[in-house]
Design a protein around this motif. Sequence first.
Motif, short mmCIF file in Angstrom:
data_model
loop_
_atom_site.label_atom_id
_atom_site.label_comp_id
_atom_site.label_asym_id
_atom_site.label_seq_id
_atom_site.Cartn_x
_atom_site.Cartn_y
_atom_site.Cartn_z
N TYR A 40 -6.67 -4.15 12.79
CA TYR A 40 -5.84 -3.86 14.04
C TYR A 40 -4.58 -4.29 14.02
CZ TYR A 40 -10.25 -2.37 16.44
OH TYR A 40 -11.37 -1.77 16.70
N LEU A 41 -4.47 -5.79 13.51
CA LEU A 41 -3.16 -6.14 13.54
C LEU A 41 -2.26 -5.69 12.69
CD1 LEU A 41 -1.24 -8.44 14.03
CD2 LEU A 41 -2.34 -9.82 12.42
N LEU A 42 -2.73 -5.36 11.12
CA LEU A 42 -1.80 -4.84 10.33
C LEU A 42 -1.44 -3.39 10.51
CD1 LEU A 42 -3.74 -6.33 7.53
CD2 LEU A 42 -1.24 -6.45 7.87
N LEU A 43 -2.50 -2.47 11.36
CA LEU A 43 -2.22 -1.22 11.63
C LEU A 43 -0.89 -1.22 12.74
CD1 LEU A 43 -2.46 1.84 11.54
CD2 LEU A 43 -4.45 1.60 13.13
N ILE A 44 -1.02 -2.19 13.75
CA ILE A 44 0.09 -2.18 14.69
C ILE A 44 1.37 -2.64 14.03
CG2 ILE A 44 0.93 -3.51 16.61
CD1 ILE A 44 -2.00 -3.94 17.39
N LEU A 45 1.57 -3.46 13.10
CA LEU A 45 2.71 -3.95 12.52
C LEU A 45 3.11 -2.74 11.62
CD1 LEU A 45 1.87 -7.58 11.22
CD2 LEU A 45 3.26 -6.86 13.13
N GLY A 46 2.59 -2.02 10.97
CA GLY A 46 2.61 -0.89 10.07
C GLY A 46 3.36 0.25 10.95
N VAL A 47 2.82 0.38 12.00
CA VAL A 47 3.52 1.42 12.99
C VAL A 47 4.84 1.03 13.57
CG1 VAL A 47 3.17 2.58 15.24
CG2 VAL A 47 1.28 2.41 13.75
N VAL A 48 4.91 -0.41 13.94
CA VAL A 48 6.00 -1.05 14.27
C VAL A 48 7.30 -0.67 13.41
CG1 VAL A 48 7.30 -3.22 14.88
CG2 VAL A 48 5.13 -2.70 15.85
N ILE B 159 11.36 -3.35 0.17
CA ILE B 159 10.41 -4.51 -0.61
C ILE B 159 10.18 -5.73 0.59
CG2 ILE B 159 12.23 -5.88 -1.72
CD1 ILE B 159 8.39 -5.18 -2.71
N PRO B 160 11.23 -6.38 1.37
CA PRO B 160 11.01 -7.20 2.32
C PRO B 160 9.99 -7.01 3.27
CG PRO B 160 13.32 -7.17 1.79
CD PRO B 160 12.67 -5.95 1.18
N LEU B 161 9.97 -5.65 3.63
CA LEU B 161 8.92 -5.07 4.57
C LEU B 161 7.44 -5.06 4.23
CD1 LEU B 161 11.14 -2.15 6.07
CD2 LEU B 161 10.87 -4.37 7.31
N MET B 162 7.57 -4.65 3.02
CA MET B 162 6.15 -4.62 2.34
C MET B 162 5.66 -6.04 2.08
SD MET B 162 7.00 -1.28 -0.23
CE MET B 162 5.29 -0.84 -0.74
N LEU C 53 -2.73 -0.55 5.83
CA LEU C 53 -4.20 -0.65 6.04
C LEU C 53 -4.81 -0.73 4.39
CD1 LEU C 53 -4.95 2.33 8.50
CD2 LEU C 53 -5.27 -0.03 8.87
N TYR C 54 -4.01 -0.26 3.45
CA TYR C 54 -4.50 -0.71 2.19
C TYR C 54 -4.52 -2.10 1.77
CZ TYR C 54 -3.86 -1.55 -2.81
OH TYR C 54 -3.93 -2.17 -4.25
N GLN C 55 -3.52 -2.80 2.27
CA GLN C 55 -3.45 -4.49 2.01
C GLN C 55 -4.61 -5.02 2.89
OE1 GLN C 55 -1.76 -6.24 -0.07
NE2 GLN C 55 -0.44 -4.71 -0.94
N TRP C 56 -4.87 -4.40 3.75
CA TRP C 56 -6.09 -4.91 4.68
C TRP C 56 -7.38 -4.67 4.01
CZ3 TRP C 56 -9.47 -0.95 7.74
CH2 TRP C 56 -10.63 -1.74 8.52
N LEU C 57 -7.90 -3.42 3.43
CA LEU C 57 -8.80 -3.55 2.72
C LEU C 57 -9.08 -4.16 1.22
CD1 LEU C 57 -9.50 0.17 3.48
CD2 LEU C 57 -10.55 -1.53 4.52
N ARG D 166 13.53 6.43 3.92
CA ARG D 166 12.72 7.35 5.07
C ARG D 166 11.27 7.77 4.43
NH1 ARG D 166 17.34 11.02 8.06
NH2 ARG D 166 17.57 9.90 9.72
N TYR D 167 11.16 8.06 3.29
CA TYR D 167 10.05 8.53 2.59
C TYR D 167 9.17 7.21 2.61
CZ TYR D 167 11.91 12.96 1.25
OH TYR D 167 12.52 14.34 1.49
N VAL D 168 9.46 6.32 1.98
CA VAL D 168 8.60 5.14 2.01
C VAL D 168 8.32 4.48 3.20
CG1 VAL D 168 8.89 2.64 1.17
CG2 VAL D 168 9.76 4.27 -0.34
N LEU D 169 8.90 4.54 4.28
CA LEU D 169 8.96 4.11 5.62
C LEU D 169 7.57 4.90 6.19
CD1 LEU D 169 12.05 3.23 7.79
CD2 LEU D 169 10.25 1.55 6.66
N LEU D 170 7.52 6.14 6.01
CA LEU D 170 6.35 6.95 6.28
C LEU D 170 5.14 6.39 5.93
CD1 LEU D 170 7.98 10.75 5.85
CD2 LEU D 170 7.64 9.26 7.99
N SER D 171 5.07 5.70 4.72
CA SER D 171 3.70 5.28 4.38
C SER D 171 3.33 3.90 4.63
CB SER D 171 3.82 5.24 2.66
OG SER D 171 4.62 4.24 2.10
N MET D 172 4.43 3.50 5.79
CA MET D 172 3.87 1.93 5.97
C MET D 172 2.60 1.56 6.61
SD MET D 172 6.07 -0.25 4.81
CE MET D 172 5.91 0.65 3.30
N PRO D 173 2.25 2.47 7.56
CA PRO D 173 0.66 2.39 8.10
C PRO D 173 -0.27 2.41 6.98
CG PRO D 173 2.00 3.73 9.54
CD PRO D 173 2.97 3.63 8.51
#
Length: 465
Positions: A97-105, A59-62, A146-150, A135-142
Amino acid sequence: MKLVSRRFALESKRLVQLTWPLLVAQITQMLMGVVDTVMAGQYNALDMAAVALGFSITIPLMCFLQGIALALPPIIARYQGSKASGQVAFAAQQAGYLLLILGVVILSLYPAVPAILRWFPMEAGLYAITLDYVRYVLLSMPAFALYQWLRNYCEGLGNTKPTMIITVIGLGFNILANYLFIYGAGPIPAFGGAGCGIATAIVISVMFVSTLVYTAKSKRLHHFGLFAHIAPPSLKMMIRTFRLGFPVAMTLLFEVTLFAVVALLLAPFGATTVAAHQVALNFSALMFMFPLSMGMAVSIRVGYRVGQNNLKQAATAVNSALCIGLIVAVGTASFTLLAKEFIIDLYTQDPAVSSLAAALLIYAAMFQFSDAIQVISANTLRGYKDTTAMFVITFFAYWLIGLPTGIILGRTDWLTAQPMEAAGFWIGFIVGLSSAAVLLGARVYYLVHRQRPTAHLQQGLSGTL
């Protein structure tokens, strides 16, 4: 006087129109966490504990990603208010772009998860389930980024209902996915608590795709041309967005980690104290959704009105939000006090937990007024793009005033005959939130009155969002 009343009525009406879908979406999002805990608990206690622990890690990451995304609504609302609609798509794309980069990081932390979990001593079975969940949740971070972006793109343009509808659908999908992956069905094996992680990742992805389809197809948003022309990444604009969003993200983390730290500090007093604290805290979090949603709405209105250079109407929006927020706080605080036995019965039948939780709910009712003022004021500052002040004030109020007060009253006998335990920490919450309300309110007052003398104010009621 009549013009002032018309302005106030206009902003109040628009705030309510923006707020109620946000409120439904926020409560629905909370319910997803409740559903995960309940359904994992029905599988067994070990899996429920793993889900709770995994959630506390992710949750802190999200929250960080959500905080960065919250920089977008005031940016694009200001462009819309100033009739610079052509800038909306560019600003939104750079935030994407910024949020996608952070999600991948954040996703890149995947190999480090075992090492991170070893910071928390736990039995082998609990470790294995928690590891899989995280691990499963981390896979959805990008996808989450992008969901938060839109989502924030839509909300920044005053379009809050799609978020509500998609989140409600997401809750239903979450229940179904939890059932399939926790308990297993047909060719799908039972994953137990780790299945909550799979379900969460799938639901996040579905919500992202749904929001993407809506954003691309919406006639209401077509004018802004988010996907009409894809601009190349602009490091300058991404840095500006990050600088605006980072204090918001850290403010969210301050609050999330504060309550987590208090739970740990209460652990020595036993399971009854921790359980009663969690009951009061969980219900308080539900009540907090009311002023939080109003705060999110006022940040949009302030950004829009500032974009119009109509600072008088921006100030009216702030006053309207504070008035509505305090009226709602009277209602939620009264409900908390009058219905506390009913509320507690929804959580527990343990007499010891119920007795202590009833006392803590009295404190919970008291701080709802300060909570309303501080969260609406903080979001007002976000609308004015004054997020650094919000960051400094909340850190000072929560961690340098509220938490020390709670520790002194809850864990020591410096000011009382004996440690007040949970009650002392809840008094600390009240002191911290009240300090934040005063300081944030003073900052808002300063901003509003500093800008009035130099601005060319538009007196009319035209250009409503």
